[in-house]
Design a protein around this motif. Structure first.
Motif, PDB file in Angstrom:
ATOM      1  N   TYR A 197       0.835  -1.199   0.000  1.00 45.50           N
ATOM      2  CA  TYR A 197       0.000   0.000   0.000  1.00 45.50           C
ATOM      3  C   TYR A 197       0.869   1.248   0.000  1.00 45.50           C
ATOM      4  CZ  TYR A 197      -4.071  -2.898   0.956  1.00 45.50           C
ATOM      5  OH  TYR A 197      -5.080  -3.830   0.869  1.00 45.50           O
ATOM      6  N   HIS A 198       0.468   2.200  -0.844  1.00 45.36           N
ATOM      7  CA  HIS A 198       1.218   3.447  -0.922  1.00 45.36           C
ATOM      8  C   HIS A 198       0.992   4.269   0.344  1.00 45.36           C
ATOM      9  CE1 HIS A 198       2.921   7.169  -2.463  1.00 45.36           C
ATOM     10  NE2 HIS A 198       3.367   6.477  -3.505  1.00 45.36           N
ATOM     11  N   ALA A 199       2.037   4.959   0.781  1.00 44.17           N
ATOM     12  CA  ALA A 199       1.944   5.753   2.013  1.00 44.17           C
ATOM     13  C   ALA A 199       0.857   6.818   1.928  1.00 44.17           C
ATOM     14  CB  ALA A 199       3.296   6.400   2.312  1.00 44.17           C
ATOM     15  N   ARG A 200       0.582   7.311   0.699  1.00 45.14           N
ATOM     16  CA  ARG A 200      -0.417   8.383   0.570  1.00 45.14           C
ATOM     17  C   ARG A 200      -1.822   7.881   0.893  1.00 45.14           C
ATOM     18  NH1 ARG A 200       2.471   9.241  -4.431  1.00 45.14           N
ATOM     19  NH2 ARG A 200       3.987  10.936  -4.211  1.00 45.14           N
ATOM     20  N   LEU A 201      -2.055   6.596   0.708  1.00 45.07           N
ATOM     21  CA  LEU A 201      -3.372   6.049   0.999  1.00 45.07           C
ATOM     22  C   LEU A 201      -3.639   5.983   2.503  1.00 45.07           C
ATOM     23  CD1 LEU A 201      -5.700   4.997  -0.772  1.00 45.07           C
ATOM     24  CD2 LEU A 201      -4.837   2.677  -0.421  1.00 45.07           C
ATOM     25  N   LYS A 202      -2.591   6.139   3.295  1.00 42.50           N
ATOM     26  CA  LYS A 202      -2.745   6.084   4.750  1.00 42.50           C
ATOM     27  C   LYS A 202      -3.147   7.428   5.349  1.00 42.50           C
ATOM     28  CE  LYS A 202       0.885   2.542   5.091  1.00 42.50           C
ATOM     29  NZ  LYS A 202       2.175   2.174   5.724  1.00 42.50           N
ATOM     30  N   ASN A 203      -3.041   8.494   4.563  1.00 43.12           N
ATOM     31  CA  ASN A 203      -3.293   9.829   5.102  1.00 43.12           C
ATOM     32  C   ASN A 203      -4.776  10.196   5.060  1.00 43.12           C
ATOM     33  OD1 ASN A 203      -0.583  10.512   5.792  1.00 43.12           O
ATOM     34  ND2 ASN A 203      -0.159  10.829   3.604  1.00 43.12           N
ATOM     35  N   PHE A 204      -5.569   9.360   5.707  1.00 42.54           N
ATOM     36  CA  PHE A 204      -7.008   9.579   5.853  1.00 42.54           C
ATOM     37  C   PHE A 204      -7.428   9.055   7.221  1.00 42.54           C
ATOM     38  CE2 PHE A 204      -6.384   9.275   1.287  1.00 42.54           C
ATOM     39  CZ  PHE A 204      -7.200  10.284   0.780  1.00 42.54           C
ATOM     40  N   TRP A 205      -8.573   9.542   7.683  1.00 47.91           N
ATOM     41  CA  TRP A 205      -9.186   8.969   8.874  1.00 47.91           C
ATOM     42  C   TRP A 205      -9.876   7.664   8.481  1.00 47.91           C
ATOM     43  CZ3 TRP A 205      -8.196  10.229  13.692  1.00 47.91           C
ATOM     44  CH2 TRP A 205      -7.803  11.529  14.012  1.00 47.91           C
ATOM     45  N   TYR A 206      -9.605   6.596   9.239  1.00 50.53           N
ATOM     46  CA  TYR A 206     -10.216   5.290   8.975  1.00 50.53           C
ATOM     47  C   TYR A 206     -11.024   4.842  10.192  1.00 50.53           C
ATOM     48  CZ  TYR A 206      -7.437   4.508   4.743  1.00 50.53           C
ATOM     49  OH  TYR A 206      -6.902   4.587   3.481  1.00 50.53           O
ATOM     50  N   PRO A 207     -12.300   4.487   9.994  1.00 49.39           N
ATOM     51  CA  PRO A 207     -13.053   3.863  11.094  1.00 49.39           C
ATOM     52  C   PRO A 207     -12.536   2.445  11.309  1.00 49.39           C
ATOM     53  CG  PRO A 207     -14.516   4.678   9.331  1.00 49.39           C
ATOM     54  CD  PRO A 207     -13.131   4.653   8.784  1.00 49.39           C
TER      55      PRO A 207
END
Length: 535
Positions: free
Chosen positions: A210-220
């Motif tokens: 997974y790309h690091a940019r996909l981690k920059n979100f709020w995840y429930p």
């Protein structure tokens, strides 16, 4: 004043009454005043010119492109559909004009001054003829109305095809591809034939990290009701192990699920006074990751990684990325009037993107879910997902279902129902009862998804109080999901061996395609993500 009264009687704007050329004569019968408009010589004024100025629209048929027997590309077909709308508009105006002119004739026939020159028999005959003409004209208006509705549906469908040109232009998306202009619809057949081959999305081969940019979100990551003061919830997120627990203040925290001492999984331990205790040597960590207790040795400055964690509207969220978290979390509550009936968590052996692809597709229902909610559904001749040109939400036709993809991994849907397993009406607004669903597809690993499912109803609140009802909801949810899983697992197996699971998208795949384009843009670092709502 007489001009205003006459205009009101005939339902026409006063600005269209040329009072300087009219004389008004009045006759009073039974206490009612009836006005008639006569010209300067005493004859009835022909109002056709007045109405024509209102309904004067050029007949568009002479401008319609001659396409019979020719191959049309998407834009040419869209242009023809627009001319179809223009013709329907022109025809409807003519029909309404005919009715208004017939009403004018009725007024003339019933005018007291006209009755002085005609017999009762003549008047009855004229009125009967006018009534028949009005009936025909009204029927024609209804036909025009139906034609306009059909033409609008056709236009909407053609516009979806134009929007789906994004698939062909996805390699140049970051250069702000312009919307096709009318000039592009006039390409010759030779130009159409020499275009590049049809492009598809490429989702094939082993799932990449997974790309690091996909981690920059709020995840429930969990439902609040599942996290008690003395419990823990271990989760995997982007192939990293985490554990969630409540601190002394009752607020949730999320720390790395690995003890700094000997890498023991912390969730095998317990929660004591708002700290998570490792079961190996008793080291205790607070919600910020700091080790606050080391039995049998001197306390050192030890800390494990912790990520921002927040609780809102019955859900616990984390921010696993390295960028500073955004200030606001999206609301995932059901619409007003709904009550939450079930909250279910499942761990599924599929990559989260494949699961989202499945949830964003309803066209498969009458083929896949034949023993659950779609049992007995007929197969429509055409399934469409109608959505704005720039949006990640819309509604299904012919199913009464509204659906939205909410970045980064949520699907919200509202389904109009009459009773369990049945559909009613043509859209959700026509249905009296509704089911609202939330699916959260948390990317646990490259072949594993943590699914959070919330079901809400706007009817039957008593069901919440039925004993053990949650087990019934879970059984039904698992039964529906298993119908999908056997297919998605087969997709995943072939994808890992090199097959492209998005080899040939069609029009009803629109929402899934847009999710894939959004995800690609995130991973490529696009400054402006596609389908964002304008501020």
């Amino acid at each position: 004043m007489s001009a205003i009264a006459t205009a009101a009687a005939l339902s026409i704007p006063t600005s269209l009454c040329r009072s300087s050329k009219f004389n008004a004569k009045k006759a009073v019968r039974g206490g009612f005043a009836v006005s008639a408009i006569l010209g300067e010589e005493g004859e009835f004024v022909d109002r056709k010119n007045i109405w024509t100025t209102i309904f004067e629209v050029e007949d568009p048929r002479s401008k319609v492109p001659q396409c019979k027997g020719k191959f049309l590309d998407v834009n040419q077909a869209l242009e023809v559909a627009r001319y179809d709308i223009q013709y329907c508009d022109w025809k409807a105006r003519q029909d309404v004009l005919t009715i208004m002119l017939l009403h004018e004739k009725v007024v003339q026939v019933l005018n007291p001054l006209a009755r002085e020159y005609k017999s009762i028999g003549t008047l009855k005959k004229e009125l009967a003829e006018l009534q028949e003409e009005l009936s025909v004209a009204h029927n024609q208006v209804h036909i025009s109305e139906a034609r306009i509705g059909t033409a609008l549906d056709k236009l909407a469908y053609m516009e979806t095809l134009v929007n789906d040109r994004l698939l062909q232009d996805r390699n140049t998306m970051e250069s702000n591809v312009s919307t096709p202009t009318p000039s592009t619809s006039k390409e010759s057949l030779d130009t159409v034939k020499t275009r590049q081959p049809r492009r598809s999305l490429n989702v094939s081969g082993p799932v990449q990290s997974y790309h690091a940019r996909l981690k920059n979100f709020w995840y429930p990551v969990a439902f609040s009701a599942d996290l008690k003061d003395d419990t823990m919830i271990p989760i995997d997120c982007f192939e990293e192990p985490w554990v969630i627990f409540r601190g002394k203040d009752g607020k949730p925290g999320c720390v790395q699920n690995t003890c700094a001492h000997r890498a023991c999984p912390l969730h095998l331990g317990s929660v004591k006074e708002g700290r998570i205790q490792c079961p190996y040597h008793g080291w205790e960590y607070s919600t910020n990751g700091k080790c606050e207790k080391m039995p049998s040795t001197r306390l050192g400055n030890v800390k494990i990684r912790a990520v921002p964690c927040f609780e809102q509207e019955g859900m616990i969220w984390i921010w696993p990325g390295d960028d500073p978290p955004t200030a606001n979390l999206p609301s995932l509550l059901p619409p007003s009037g709904f009550q939450i009936h079930a909250e279910i968590v499942m761990e599924l052996p599929v990559e989260h993107g494949l699961l989202l692809d499945n949830l964003l597709d309803l066209a498969h229902a009458p083929f896949t879910h034949t023993s659950t909610f779609a049992k007995g559904w007929s197969v429509p001749s055409l399934v469409k997902f109608l959505t704005p040109a720039s949006g990640l939400q819309g509604y299904w036709d012919p199913y009464p279902i509204d659906m939205e993809f909410r970045p980064p991994c949520m699907v919200l849907s509202t389904i109009g129902i009459s009773k369990p397993g049945k559909l009613e009406g043509q859209n959700t607004k026509e249905c009296s009862t509704h089911l609202h669903q939330l699916h959260v597809c948390l990317p646990s690993s490259r072949q594993k998804t943590r699914l959070l499912y919330r079901m809400s109803l706007d009817f039957a609140p008593v069901l919440k109080h039925v004993p053990f009802i949650q087990y019934l909801w879970r059984h039904f949810a698992e039964k529906v999901l298993n119908e999908d899983l056997r297919l998605v697992l087969g997709q995943q197996e072939r994808m890992l061996n090199g097959a492209n699971v998005w080899n040939w998208p069609v029009s009803y795949d629109k929402l899934g395609v847009r999710y894939r384009l959004w995800r690609d843009a995130v991973e490529q670092g696009s400054k402006r993500l596609p389908f964002e709502k304008s501020a």
